[in-house]
Design a protein around this motif. Structure first.
Motif, PDB file in Angstrom:
ATOM      1  N   TYR A 280      33.299  45.368  40.724  1.00 29.76           N
ATOM      2  CA  TYR A 280      34.343  44.366  40.521  1.00 29.76           C
ATOM      3  C   TYR A 280      33.775  43.128  39.821  1.00 29.76           C
ATOM      4  CZ  TYR A 280      37.481  47.120  43.430  1.00 29.76           C
ATOM      5  OH  TYR A 280      38.273  48.122  43.919  1.00 29.76           O
TER       6      TYR A 280
ATOM      7  N   ILE B 257      42.805  44.800  34.931  1.00 28.82           N
ATOM      8  CA  ILE B 257      43.454  44.510  36.217  1.00 28.82           C
ATOM      9  C   ILE B 257      43.662  42.997  36.360  1.00 28.82           C
ATOM     10  CG2 ILE B 257      43.395  44.837  38.707  1.00 28.82           C
ATOM     11  CD1 ILE B 257      43.366  47.501  37.368  1.00 28.82           C
TER      12      ILE B 257
ATOM     13  N   GLN C 234      41.984  43.720  53.666  1.00 27.18           N
ATOM     14  CA  GLN C 234      43.312  44.317  53.862  1.00 27.18           C
ATOM     15  C   GLN C 234      43.168  45.587  54.701  1.00 27.18           C
ATOM     16  OE1 GLN C 234      45.427  45.188  50.213  1.00 27.18           O
ATOM     17  NE2 GLN C 234      47.232  45.954  51.313  1.00 27.18           N
TER      18      GLN C 234
ATOM     19  N   ILE D  97      38.979  47.849  35.644  1.00 29.94           N
ATOM     20  CA  ILE D  97      38.497  48.952  36.470  1.00 29.94           C
ATOM     21  C   ILE D  97      38.826  50.236  35.730  1.00 29.94           C
ATOM     22  CG2 ILE D  97      38.757  50.201  38.643  1.00 29.94           C
ATOM     23  CD1 ILE D  97      39.388  47.501  39.950  1.00 29.94           C
ATOM     24  N   ASP D  98      37.844  51.058  35.545  1.00 31.11           N
ATOM     25  CA  ASP D  98      38.023  52.297  34.785  1.00 31.11           C
ATOM     26  C   ASP D  98      38.746  52.039  33.468  1.00 31.11           C
ATOM     27  OD1 ASP D  98      36.886  53.569  36.897  1.00 31.11           O
ATOM     28  OD2 ASP D  98      38.756  54.373  37.722  1.00 31.11           O
TER      29      ASP D  98
ATOM     30  N   HIS E 126      52.621  39.330  51.711  1.00 32.52           N
ATOM     31  CA  HIS E 126      53.902  39.748  51.146  1.00 32.52           C
ATOM     32  C   HIS E 126      55.059  39.039  51.830  1.00 32.52           C
ATOM     33  CE1 HIS E 126      52.588  42.867  48.440  1.00 32.52           C
ATOM     34  NE2 HIS E 126      51.810  43.378  49.375  1.00 32.52           N
TER      35      HIS E 126
ATOM     36  N   GLU F 194      46.249  40.064  53.217  1.00 32.64           N
ATOM     37  CA  GLU F 194      47.307  40.685  54.031  1.00 32.64           C
ATOM     38  C   GLU F 194      46.909  40.825  55.491  1.00 32.64           C
ATOM     39  OE1 GLU F 194      49.579  43.883  52.557  1.00 32.64           O
ATOM     40  OE2 GLU F 194      49.214  43.395  50.447  1.00 32.64           O
TER      41      GLU F 194
ATOM     42  N   PRO G 108      53.683  41.337  43.663  1.00 33.67           N
ATOM     43  CA  PRO G 108      54.081  42.723  43.905  1.00 33.67           C
ATOM     44  C   PRO G 108      52.876  43.634  44.165  1.00 33.67           C
ATOM     45  CG  PRO G 108      54.909  41.921  41.770  1.00 33.67           C
ATOM     46  CD  PRO G 108      54.025  40.863  42.323  1.00 33.67           C
ATOM     47  N   ASN G 109      53.157  44.781  44.733  1.00 29.92           N
ATOM     48  CA  ASN G 109      52.104  45.783  44.940  1.00 29.92           C
ATOM     49  C   ASN G 109      51.430  46.096  43.621  1.00 29.92           C
ATOM     50  OD1 ASN G 109      54.394  47.292  47.152  1.00 29.92           O
ATOM     51  ND2 ASN G 109      52.492  46.345  47.768  1.00 29.92           N
ATOM     52  N   GLY G 110      50.134  46.185  43.668  1.00 28.42           N
ATOM     53  CA  GLY G 110      49.392  46.595  42.477  1.00 28.42           C
ATOM     54  C   GLY G 110      49.190  45.486  41.466  1.00 28.42           C
ATOM     55  N   SER G 111      49.544  44.255  41.838  1.00 25.37           N
ATOM     56  CA  SER G 111      49.425  43.174  40.857  1.00 25.37           C
ATOM     57  C   SER G 111      47.982  42.679  40.720  1.00 25.37           C
ATOM     58  CB  SER G 111      50.350  42.015  41.230  1.00 25.37           C
ATOM     59  OG  SER G 111      50.075  41.582  42.549  1.00 25.37           O
ATOM     60  N   GLY G 112      47.140  43.034  41.671  1.00 34.92           N
ATOM     61  CA  GLY G 112      45.727  42.664  41.544  1.00 34.92           C
ATOM     62  C   GLY G 112      45.209  41.736  42.636  1.00 34.92           C
ATOM     63  N   LYS G 113      45.960  41.598  43.713  1.00 30.91           N
ATOM     64  CA  LYS G 113      45.566  40.662  44.773  1.00 30.91           C
ATOM     65  C   LYS G 113      44.269  41.095  45.463  1.00 30.91           C
ATOM     66  CE  LYS G 113      49.471  41.182  46.975  1.00 30.91           C
ATOM     67  NZ  LYS G 113      50.046  42.239  46.081  1.00 30.91           N
ATOM     68  N   SER G 114      44.211  42.356  45.870  1.00 27.10           N
ATOM     69  CA  SER G 114      42.990  42.830  46.534  1.00 27.10           C
ATOM     70  C   SER G 114      41.822  42.874  45.552  1.00 27.10           C
ATOM     71  CB  SER G 114      43.206  44.218  47.144  1.00 27.10           C
ATOM     72  OG  SER G 114      44.126  44.113  48.202  1.00 27.10           O
ATOM     73  N   THR G 115      42.141  43.207  44.323  1.00 28.24           N
ATOM     74  CA  THR G 115      41.087  43.211  43.302  1.00 28.24           C
ATOM     75  C   THR G 115      40.469  41.821  43.187  1.00 28.24           C
ATOM     76  OG1 THR G 115      42.296  44.918  42.115  1.00 28.24           O
ATOM     77  CG2 THR G 115      40.612  43.729  40.880  1.00 28.24           C
TER      78      THR G 115
HETATM   79  N1  LIG Z   1      38.927  51.657  42.298  1.00 22.82           N
HETATM   80  C1  LIG Z   1      40.029  51.659  41.537  1.00 22.82           C
HETATM   81  N2  LIG Z   1      40.194  52.617  40.603  1.00 22.82           N
HETATM   82  C2  LIG Z   1      41.299  52.634  39.816  1.00 22.82           C
HETATM   83  N3  LIG Z   1      42.284  51.729  39.906  1.00 22.82           N
HETATM   84  C3  LIG Z   1      42.152  50.762  40.815  1.00 22.82           C
HETATM   85  C4  LIG Z   1      41.042  50.672  41.679  1.00 22.82           C
HETATM   86  N4  LIG Z   1      41.183  49.586  42.471  1.00 22.82           N
HETATM   87  C5  LIG Z   1      42.362  49.038  42.107  1.00 22.82           C
HETATM   88  N5  LIG Z   1      42.947  49.729  41.125  1.00 22.82           N
HETATM   89  C6  LIG Z   1      44.222  49.440  40.489  1.00 22.82           C
HETATM   90  O1  LIG Z   1      44.285  48.069  40.255  1.00 22.82           O
HETATM   91  C7  LIG Z   1      45.598  47.589  40.454  1.00 22.82           C
HETATM   92  C8  LIG Z   1      45.571  46.410  41.419  1.00 22.82           C
HETATM   93  O2  LIG Z   1      45.260  46.893  42.713  1.00 22.82           O
HETATM   94  P1  LIG Z   1      45.152  45.918  43.956  1.00 22.82           P
HETATM   95  O3  LIG Z   1      44.678  46.711  45.087  1.00 22.82           O
HETATM   96  O4  LIG Z   1      44.354  44.757  43.565  1.00 22.82           O
HETATM   97  O5  LIG Z   1      46.654  45.500  44.157  1.00 22.82           O
HETATM   98  P2  LIG Z   1      47.296  44.559  45.256  1.00 22.82           P
HETATM   99  O6  LIG Z   1      47.957  43.455  44.539  1.00 22.82           O
HETATM  100  O7  LIG Z   1      46.319  44.209  46.284  1.00 22.82           O
HETATM  101  O8  LIG Z   1      48.391  45.535  45.860  1.00 22.82           O
HETATM  102  P3  LIG Z   1      48.974  45.655  47.364  1.00 22.82           P
HETATM  103  O9  LIG Z   1      50.018  44.608  47.496  1.00 22.82           O
HETATM  104  O10 LIG Z   1      49.582  47.009  47.391  1.00 22.82           O
HETATM  105  O11 LIG Z   1      47.833  45.499  48.305  1.00 22.82           O
HETATM  106  C9  LIG Z   1      46.424  48.748  40.927  1.00 22.82           C
HETATM  107  O12 LIG Z   1      47.140  49.284  39.840  1.00 22.82           O
HETATM  108  C10 LIG Z   1      45.390  49.736  41.408  1.00 22.82           C
HETATM  109  O13 LIG Z   1      45.832  51.056  41.267  1.00 22.82           O
END
Ligand SMILES: Nc1ncnc2c1ncn2[C@@H]1O[C@H](COP(=O)(O)OP(=O)(O)OP(=O)(O)O)[C@@H](O)[C@H]1O
Ligand SMILES: [Mg+2]
Lengths: 419, 250
Positions: free
Chosen positions: B55, B18, B87, B13-14, B205, B173, B37-44
Motif C-alpha cells: 500500500y 484506488i 475494519q 493496487i494491481d 457508514h 468502521e 460508498p463501499n469500495g471508495s478507498g477508505k480502508s485502502t
Molecule cells: N488487495 C487488493 N487487490 C485488489 N483490489 C483491491 C485490494 N484491496 C482493495 N482493493 C480494491 O480497492 C477498492 C477500495 O477498497 P477499500 O477496501 O479501500 O474500500 P472501502 O471504502 O473501505 O469499502 P467498504 O466501505 O466496503 O469497507 C475496491 O474496489 C477494492 O476492490
C-alpha cells in the motif's frame, strides 16, 4: 537375562553381528532381508537413506557399566531407561502396582515380531534389523482397570560412532486401563532403530509424547505399530528436533469400533537436518475418529517431510478422519514436503485434509507490526504461537509448558539464525 | 504544525488506481469523520497510513508531526503514535491477549523513553482499562480475536487504542457490527481518550456513530479522493439523501 530373538530370518545374532563387520549395512540388510529401502520406493522417495546406506555400521554391544546421562525431567515420573538399546533395570524406577515390565522370552518375541511382519511395517528397515539385533524386547503391561496418573518417562540414550542401537518396547494396555508416557530419545552419533508395538484393549487409553532429540550426527528410524480395540483411545504427539536424520513412522490399525486416534506432531529443523513424520492410519471398522495435525518450522538447508496415509476400508462407515499439515519456511534453502494420501473405500465418511507450505501469514504479521511490534519480534510471536497452539491442543495441561519449552529452545536457535 | 498531513496521495493496487490524489489535514484536538460508498478507498487509505506492505504511495506524501512516513515501516509508525483500528481485526491463534498487549505497550513505551511495565504492573493497568471497556478479564486470556464475536473484536481494538495512547487514531468502521449498548461503550471509550494533544479519524457508514463521537469535520470520500468536506451537518445530509447527489455535484 539378555535374550536374543531367533527366527528363520537369521540363524543367530552372533553370526549376524559378525557379518556386519564384513559387509556394509545396506548389503547386509538387502541380502538378508530384501528390506533396505531403495530411493525408488514410494515411502522413502522423499527421505533417502543414501549416505546412511553406504556407511559401515555395526550393532552396538550394550555396555552395562554405562551410567545414565539424561536426568529425569519430571517429578514423580516412573523412569524406564534404555542405554545402548538395552533395558537397564538398575537405572529405572520401581513400577507402580498394576504395571509390570518383562523381558520377553523367545516365543513371545517371535509373536511380537510377527505382529510387525503382518503390518505394513514389514519392510521397514528397523523392523527386520532391530528384531534381529535388539538385546531384548521389553514389555510394559498395564493390568485391567488400572489407571495410572504418574507419567512413565522412557529415556533412550547411549550409542556411539558407527554403531547402531536397537531398543524394542511392547506396550500392552488391558481393558479399561490408562497410562501417560513420555519418551525421550537422546542418543549420541549413532543409528537408532527403535521399535514399538502398542496394543490397546477395549476402552484402554494412552497419552503418548515422543521427543526426538538425538545429537546432530544421529540417524533415527523409529518404527511404531499400534493396534486399537473398541473404545480405545490413542493420543500421541511427537516433537522432532534432533538428529541429522530423524524419521518417525507410525502405523495405526483401528480394529474396534468407537476408538479415537490422534497422531499429531511438530518438527523443527535447521542446518542440514532432515525430519520426517510418516503415518498410516487404517480405519478397518465403522465409527472411529482419527485426527492429525502436523506442523513444521524450517530454517537453514533443512528438509521436512510429512506423509500421512489414511485408509478407510469399505466397511468403515461413519469414519471421521481429519488431517492438516502446515510448514513454515524461514529460509530460502529449506524445503518442506507434504504428502497426504487418502484412500477411502466407504461412502458415509467425513474425511478432510489440507496441507500448506509457506511463509508467515502476512496479514497477521501486519497486525502485530501495526501495534508497534518489530518485524523480528512479530515473527517470533507468530511462530511461537503456531507451535503453542498445536501443543496445547495435543498434550495434556500438566506437561504443556514442558513441551513448549523444549520446542522453544530449538525454535529460538532457528529464529536467531534466520530472522 | 498539523498532526497528520496527507498531500495528494495516489496509490495503485494491481495496476488499478484506488487513491487518486487524496489530501487531508488533521490538527491536534480534532475529530474527523470520513464517509463514503463501499469500495471508495477508505480502508485502502487506512492501510496506506498504517504502512501495510503493498500500500505504498505512488506519488504524494504523508507527514506525521512534520515527519514523512514514506521511509517508516508499520511498526515504527505505530510506535510513533499512529494507531489503526481494523475494519476486520485479525485473529492470532496461539497469541495470548495479555502478552500481545504487553508487547505492544512496551514497544511504544520504549520508543517514548518510558520504562517498560513489568508483568504485574501491566496486568493491573490492562484490567483497569478492560473494565472501563466492559471487556471481561477472561477475554484477555484468550488468543487475540480468536472466537471473539464481531462486537468483541471491535471493543478489543479500542481497548488496544486506550492502552497505547496514540497521537492519531484511525478507526475503520469500528461501529459496524456493534449493538446499541456496545456502540455507546466503544464511543465512550474513544471520547475518554480525546484530548488537545491527539486526534481521531473515524471511518463510518452511519451518521448514528457521529451522535456519540461528535466530529469537527466530515469528509466524503468517493472514488479515491475527497469530494466534499463540511461539518457534522454533512453526515446528516448523507444519511438523508445518500451519496448520489454529492457525487454528481462533484
Ligand atoms: N488487495 C487488493 N487487490 C485488489 N483490489 C483491491 C485490494 N484491496 C482493495 N482493493 C480494491 O480497492 C477498492 C477500495 O477498497 P477499500 O477496501 O479501500 O474500500 P472501502 O471504502 O473501505 O469499502 P467498504 O466501505 O466496503 O469497507 C475496491 O474496489 C477494492 O476492490
Ligand atoms: Mg473498508
Amino acid at each position: 537375562m539378555l535374550h536374543n530373538v531367533k527366527d528363520n530370518y537369521i540363524t543367530s545374532v552372533k553370526e549376524y553381528v559378525s557379518q556386519f563387520e564384513e559387509k556394509s549395512f545396506r548389503k547386509l540388510a538387502s541380502n538378508d532381508f530384501k528390506s533396505w529401502p531403495s530411493p525408488r520406493e514410494e515411502t522413502w522417495r522423499l527421505s533417502r537413506l543414501g549416505v546412511l546406506s553406504r556407511k559401515k555400521i555395526t550393532p552396538i554391544t550394550p555396555n552395562f557399566q554405562k551410567k545414565n546421562a539424561s536426568l529425569s525431567k519430571f517429578n514423580g515420573s516412573k523412569i524406564i531407561r534404555f542405554v545402548d538399546g538395552a533395558f537397564r533395570e538398575d537405572l529405572s524406577s520401581k513400577l507402580p502396582p498394576g504395571s509390570s515390565l518383562n523381558i520377553l522370552g523367545e516365543e513371545d518375541s517371535l509373536r511380537c515380531f510377527h505382529k510387525f511382519k503382518d503390518s505394513n511395517l514389514k519392510d521397514h528397515p528397523s523392523t527386520n534389523v532391530s528384531f534381529s539385533c535388539t538385546p531384548s524386547i521389553v514389555k510394559l503391561t498395564i493390568e485391567k482397570d488400572v489407571k495410572l496418573r504418574d507419567f512413565f518417562e522412557i529415556i533412550y540414550e547411549g550409542g556411539d560412532n558407527n554403531l547402531s542401537v536397537h531398543p524394542a518396547l511392547y506396550i500392552e494396555l488391558k481393558d479399561n486401563s490408562s497410562i501417560k508416557v513420555i519418551e525421550r530419545f537422546n542418543h549420541l552419533s549413532s543409528l537408532i532403530m527403535p521399535l514399538q508395538l502398542v496394543e490397546l484393549k477395549t476402552n484402554a487409553s494412552i497419552n503418548s509424547l515422543k521427543i526426538f532429540n538425538d545429537d546432530q550426527q544421529s540417524y533415527n528410524l523409529s518404527a511404531n505399530c499400534a493396534f486399537l480395540a473398541d473404545k480405545s483411545n490413542y493420543n500421541s504427539f511427537s516433537l522432532i528436533k534432533g538428529g541429522l536424520f530423524t524419521r518417525s513412522e507410525t502405523h495405526a490399525y483401528l480394529k474396534g469400533e468407537n476408538c479415537n486416534l490422534n497422531l499429531n506432531g511438530v518438527y523443527l529443523s535447521s542446518k542440514n537436518q532432515h525430519h520426517d513424520l510418516t503415518t498410516a492410519i487404517y480405519h478397518d471398522v465403522p465409527n472411529c475418529t482419527s485426527k492429525q495435525i502436523v506442523r513444521g518450522v524450517l530454517g537453514g538447508k533443512s528438509t521436512g517431510v510429512f506423509q500421512g496415509k489414511v485408509r478407510v476400508a469399505p466397511d468403515a462407515q461413519k469414519t471421521d478422519g481429519q488431517q492438516m499439515s502446515r510448514a513454515i519456511l524461514l529460509s530460502e534453502n529449506a524445503i518442506a514436503n507434504a504428502k497426504p494420501e487418502l484412500e477411502i473405500y466407504a461412502d458415509d465418511v467425513i474425511c478432510a485434509h489440507g496441507a500448506t507450505v509457506g511463509e508467515i501469514d502476512d496479514e497477521q504479521l501486519f497486525y502485530l507490526k501495526s501495534r508497534g511490534i518489530s518485524e523480528k519480534k512479530a515473527k517470533q510471536i507468530l511462530i511461537t504461537a503456531f507451535l503453542k497452539d498445536i501443543i496445547n491442543e495435543s498434550v495434556e495441561g500438566s506437561i504443556q509448558n514442558f513441551v513448549f519449552e523444549e520446542a522453544e529452545l530449538t525454535l529460538s536457535e532457528i529464529i536467531s539464525k534466520e530472522i | 504544525m498539523s498532526l497528520l498531513e496527507i498531500k495528494n496521495a495516489k496509490l495503485k493496487i494491481d495496476d488499478k488506481d484506488i487513491l487518486k490524489g487524496l489530501s487531508l489535514t488533521v490538527n491536534k484536538g480534532e475529530v474527523h469523520a470520513i464517509m463514503g460508498p463501499n469500495g471508495s478507498g477508505k480502508s485502502t487509505l487506512s492501510y496506506m497510513l498504517a504502512g501495510r506492505d503493498g500500500y505504498e504511495l505512488e506519488s504524494g506524501e504523508v507527514f506525521l508531526e512534520g515527519k514523512s512516513l514514506s521511509e517508516m515501516e508499520a511498526d515504527e509508525r505505530a510506535r510513533s503514535g499512529l494507531f489503526l483500528a481494523f475494519q476486520y481485526p485479525v485473529e492470532l491463534p496461539g497469541v495470548g491477549g495479555m502478552s500481545f498487549l504487553r508487547e505492544a505497550v512496551n514497544s511504544r513505551r520504549k520508543f517514548l523513553g518510558e520504562e517498560e511495565l513489568d508483568h504485574l504492573a501491566f496486568v493491573k493497568e490492562a484490567r483497569k482499562v478492560a473494565s472501563k471497556m466492559f471487556v471481561k478479564d477472561e477475554m484477555l486470556k484468550r488468543a487475540v480475536n480468536v472466537g471473539f464475536s464481531g462486537g468483541e473484536k471491535k471493543r478489543f481494538e479500542i481497548l488496544q487504542m486506550a492502552m497505547l495512547k496514540p497521537k492519531i487514531s484511525i478507526l475503520d468502521e469500528t461501529d459496524s457490527g456493534l449493538d446499541v449498548d456496545a456502540l455507546k461503550i466503544v464511543s465512550d471509550g474513544v471520547n475518554a481518550q480525546r484530548n488537545d494533544d491527539n486526534a481521531i479519524v473515524v471511518i463510518t457508514h452511519y451518521q448514528r456513530l457521529l451522535d456519540y463521537i461528535v466530529p469537527d469535520f466530515v469528509h466524503i470520500l468517493s472514488d479515491g479522493s475527497i469530494i466534499k468536506s463540511g461539518g457534522p451537518e454533512l453526515a446528516l445530509e448523507v444519511e438523508k439523501n445518500g451519496y448520489a447527489g454529492l457525487i454528481n455535484a462533484a
